[in-house]
Design a protein around this motif. Structure first.
Motif, PDB file in Angstrom:
ATOM      1  N   GLY A  65       0.799  -1.223   0.000  1.00  0.00           N
ATOM      2  CA  GLY A  65       0.000   0.000   0.000  1.00  0.00           C
ATOM      3  C   GLY A  65       0.826   1.264   0.000  1.00  0.00           C
ATOM      4  N   ARG A  66       2.094   1.190   0.493  1.00  0.00           N
ATOM      5  CA  ARG A  66       2.899   2.409   0.593  1.00  0.00           C
ATOM      6  C   ARG A  66       3.378   2.887  -0.768  1.00  0.00           C
ATOM      7  NH1 ARG A  66       2.244   5.865   2.594  1.00  0.00           N
ATOM      8  NH2 ARG A  66       4.279   6.828   2.522  1.00  0.00           N
ATOM      9  N   THR A  67       3.726   1.959  -1.636  1.00  0.00           N
ATOM     10  CA  THR A  67       4.188   2.401  -2.951  1.00  0.00           C
ATOM     11  C   THR A  67       3.114   2.089  -3.976  1.00  0.00           C
ATOM     12  OG1 THR A  67       5.255   0.297  -3.348  1.00  0.00           O
ATOM     13  CG2 THR A  67       6.618   2.039  -2.398  1.00  0.00           C
ATOM     14  N   SER A  91      -8.175   7.558  -3.433  1.00  0.00           N
ATOM     15  CA  SER A  91      -8.606   6.196  -3.067  1.00  0.00           C
ATOM     16  C   SER A  91      -7.453   5.266  -2.711  1.00  0.00           C
ATOM     17  CB  SER A  91      -9.419   5.572  -4.204  1.00  0.00           C
ATOM     18  OG  SER A  91     -10.673   6.201  -4.305  1.00  0.00           O
ATOM     19  N   HIS A  92      -6.309   5.441  -3.330  1.00  0.00           N
ATOM     20  CA  HIS A  92      -5.172   4.550  -3.068  1.00  0.00           C
ATOM     21  C   HIS A  92      -4.573   4.856  -1.696  1.00  0.00           C
ATOM     22  CE1 HIS A  92      -1.233   2.626  -3.545  1.00  0.00           C
ATOM     23  NE2 HIS A  92      -1.790   1.923  -4.524  1.00  0.00           N
ATOM     24  N   PRO A  93      -4.181   3.793  -0.941  1.00  0.00           N
ATOM     25  CA  PRO A  93      -3.607   4.018   0.400  1.00  0.00           C
ATOM     26  C   PRO A  93      -2.386   4.938   0.399  1.00  0.00           C
ATOM     27  CG  PRO A  93      -3.656   1.643  -0.140  1.00  0.00           C
ATOM     28  CD  PRO A  93      -4.352   2.356  -1.244  1.00  0.00           C
ATOM     29  N   MET A  94      -1.709   5.028  -0.725  1.00  0.00           N
ATOM     30  CA  MET A  94      -0.542   5.905  -0.809  1.00  0.00           C
ATOM     31  C   MET A  94      -0.930   7.366  -0.579  1.00  0.00           C
ATOM     32  SD  MET A  94       2.094   6.171  -3.918  1.00  0.00           S
ATOM     33  CE  MET A  94       3.747   6.744  -3.675  1.00  0.00           C
ATOM     34  N   PHE A  95      -2.214   7.686  -0.852  1.00  0.00           N
ATOM     35  CA  PHE A  95      -2.662   9.071  -0.737  1.00  0.00           C
ATOM     36  C   PHE A  95      -3.264   9.384   0.630  1.00  0.00           C
ATOM     37  CE2 PHE A  95      -3.357   8.455  -5.504  1.00  0.00           C
ATOM     38  CZ  PHE A  95      -2.127   9.030  -5.830  1.00  0.00           C
ATOM     39  N   ASP A  98      -6.173  16.008   0.634  1.00  0.00           N
ATOM     40  CA  ASP A  98      -5.121  17.011   0.794  1.00  0.00           C
ATOM     41  C   ASP A  98      -5.463  17.946   1.936  1.00  0.00           C
ATOM     42  OD1 ASP A  98      -2.921  17.068  -1.542  1.00  0.00           O
ATOM     43  OD2 ASP A  98      -4.776  16.126  -2.232  1.00  0.00           O
ATOM     44  N   GLY A  99      -4.627  17.895   2.986  1.00  0.00           N
ATOM     45  CA  GLY A  99      -4.882  18.683   4.180  1.00  0.00           C
ATOM     46  C   GLY A  99      -4.052  18.127   5.324  1.00  0.00           C
TER      47      GLY A  99
END
Length: 402
Positions: free
Chosen positions: A1-3, A115-119, A161-162
């Protein structure tokens, strides 16, 4: 999930689309919608809608092709999608062909950078440089699609974003990263396609980067200043007016503010690209039907749009609903009905006060007299002709949907 493998992300989880020919439009609806540019966020028609406590509260969703056909039969001209998600590289040609043969178009292909865990710490403003790079790549690809199909703008809801907490984040740095992201997007398209900022004060993060209409207007000015710094004043001219605003009513109410105020300021700044009409009580962003809670604010916002000729100058209505306890097809029809109702009532007020400026209501008068005058006008009634909600049942029957 990190990359993240971007190609896999853009391929995975896309909604299938099957080409179907257009059927017969519902003239009784199309005659009522034809004076307006109505659009829909296709996600609330095709998704199984739920909340944090249950991922599925309704199963009345339809397929992508059924959603497009339903909108077409109502006389709706546009549709917005997320990339990846409802709009994908794989199915782009089918979607565009179906819209073209119905005389419809995409209004926005918004980048899914949430949606992606990276975000989880955001996209373009994330403290993680890898997440920032991935987010910009997805935004640019979505922007490329938007340019290819001729969209005027790409709506941008920077959902994660925040920041939360203390001694962790740098709000100025996040603001600048967001600004630079918009600059890069616009430069990539050479000014062919704009960007609309869908501001929101909080949720998912406790504090979003761009919280209000006023901050979105400020961001627009910052972007233009940065553009001048990067490409010079003469070249920057072609990007003027390319950054705009999407006002979603529920996002305004989360800040305990008035939609009419946000509409007035955004139109005055020449930045109101898109309206996401909906409603909420101001505590949770549950995207209720427009005007069901804030009657007078919905009326005043409609009045300002009407008297400023916002529709005639390309205004787009795209109700943003999340009917997790309702039939989404009926909720969408009723959202259109609500817009038609408030516009009819706003027209009645305009005729009654003979295009006086709205503050003529208040000159030398107290709130009691203003309210009295408003109620007297409203009591005279309007010619309100709604689209029949039973068209949703008729559509399901004709299409053989459960």
């Amino acid at each position: 999930g990190r990359t993240m493998n971007i190609e896999n992300y853009l391929r995975g989880g896309n909604l299938p689309v099957k080409h179907i020919p257009p059927g017969k439009r519902y003239d009784e609806a199309a005659t009522l919608t034809e004076g307006y540019f109505f659009s829909a966020g296709i996600w609330y028609l095709v998704g199984k809608l739920g909340d944090r406590f249950s991922s599925e509260q309704t199963d009345m969703n339809v397929s992508m092709e059924e959603a497009i056909e339903f909108l077409y039969r109502l006389g709706v001209k546009g549709v917005s999608m997320h990339y990846p998600g409802e709009f994908s590289d794989e199915h782009a040609d089918t979607i565009i062909a179906m819209l073209n043969e119905r005389g419809m178009r995409t209004v926005s292909i918004g980048a899914n950078t949430f949606s992606h865990p990276m975000f989880k710490f955001g996209g373009p403003s994330s403290s993680d440089p890898e997440a920032r790079t991935a987010a910009m790549e997805i935004l640019k690809r979505a922007h490329g699609h938007a340019i290819r199909v001729g969209n005027a703008f790409q709506n941008n809801w920077a959902g994660r974003d925040g920041f939360d907490g203390h001694f962790i984040y740098e709000p100025v740095v996040q603001w600048e990263r967001t600004r630079d992201g918009y600059v890069e997007l616009l430069l990539q398209g050479g000014g062919k396609c704009g960007v609309a900022i869908e501001f929101k004060p909080y949720d998912a993060p406790e504090q979003s980067v761009v919280k209000t209409a006023e901050e979105a207007i400020l961001m627009g000015r910052d972007v233009q200043d940065e553009m001048v710094r990067r490409v010079g004043a003469a070249e920057a001219e072609k990007y003027k007016g390319k950054l705009g605003i999407c006002i979603e009513d529920a996002h305004v109410y989360l800040s305990v503010r008035k939609v009419a105020e946000a509409v007035a300021k955004s139109i005055d700044a020449g930045m109101l690209f898109l309206r996401h009409e909906n409603d909420c009580e101001g505590r949770i962003d549950n995207d209720r039907i427009f005007g069901t809670i804030h009657f007078f604010d919905a009326l005043e916002a409609s009045y300002i749009q009407l008297t400023k000729d916002w529709d005639a100058r390309g205004g787009i209505h795209e109700p943003d609903i999340f009917p997790q306890k309702d039939d989404p097809l009926k909720a969408y029809i009723q959202s259109l009905n609500s817009i038609l109702f408030y516009y009819a009532l706003a027209g009645r007020i305009r005729d009654e006060i003979h295009n006086e400026p709205i503050n003529a209501f208040y000159k030398g008068k107290g709130a009691a007299e203003v309210h009295d005058r408003l109620l007297r006008i409203i009591a005279q009634g309007i010619d309100y002709r709604p689209i029949d909600l039973s068209l949703a049942d008729r559509f399901r029957k004709e299409m053989g949907i459960r």
